[in-house]
Design a protein around this motif. Structure first.
Motif: not given
Length: 154
Positions: A141-154
């Motif tokens: 779940y860690r990747p879902m908990l990013v405050a400012r996610a960028v579409p298409g970022a790895k």
């Protein structure tokens, strides 16, 4: 060595003694939770478990009747429970199954806390199993908990 192997090692407790019982706890919790939701979800369609003998509180009955009268809510809930139960039992898409199950568990807890407190013991067991498994799969779940996610970022 692929990502599945790494995640599996994290979930089963990498670094623990291979003879330790604790390495089996996520599997035991997953199967128990899967059985509970598969059986009770199936019961929503087939009605093979007899209803409780004691009367259901008025508020609980009103909510249940409203769900049934909607025509879609009970099949949606019970269908989700069956699907999630199968996913947990077959060890497929477990993090997704746990995410789908979260709102169902929150509503089960609220239902029994506010409307039908007689079922609170089983509710606490379900909540504990769900929280334990969410913790066991926390790296997923860690990747879902990013405050400012960028579409298409790895």
């Amino acid at each position: 060595m692929g990502t599945g192997t790494t995640l599996n090692a994290e979930v089963t407790g990498a670094g623990q003694d291979t003879k330790s019982f604790a390495r089996h706890l996520p599997t035991v919790a997953r199967v128990l939770l899967g059985l509970l939701f598969f059986v009770f979800g199936l019961n929503g369609f087939l009605n093979f478990i007899p209803p409780p003998s004691e009367p259901i509180p008025e508020g609980a009955m009103a909510l249940s009747m409203a769900f049934m009268k909607s025509g879609y809510m009970m099949p949606l809930i019970k269908g989700t429970e069956v699907l999630v139960g199968l996913l947990l039992l077959t060890n497929r898409f477990v993090p997704l199954a746990l995410a789908l199950l979260a709102p169902v568990v929150v509503n089960i807890v609220a239902f029994h806390a506010f409307l039908a407190p007689t079922g609170i013991v089983m509710t606490v067991v379900v909540l504990a199993l769900h929280l334990y498994l969410a913790w066991a799969y926390r790296a997923t779940y860690r990747p879902m908990l990013v405050a400012r996610a960028v579409p298409g970022a790895k």
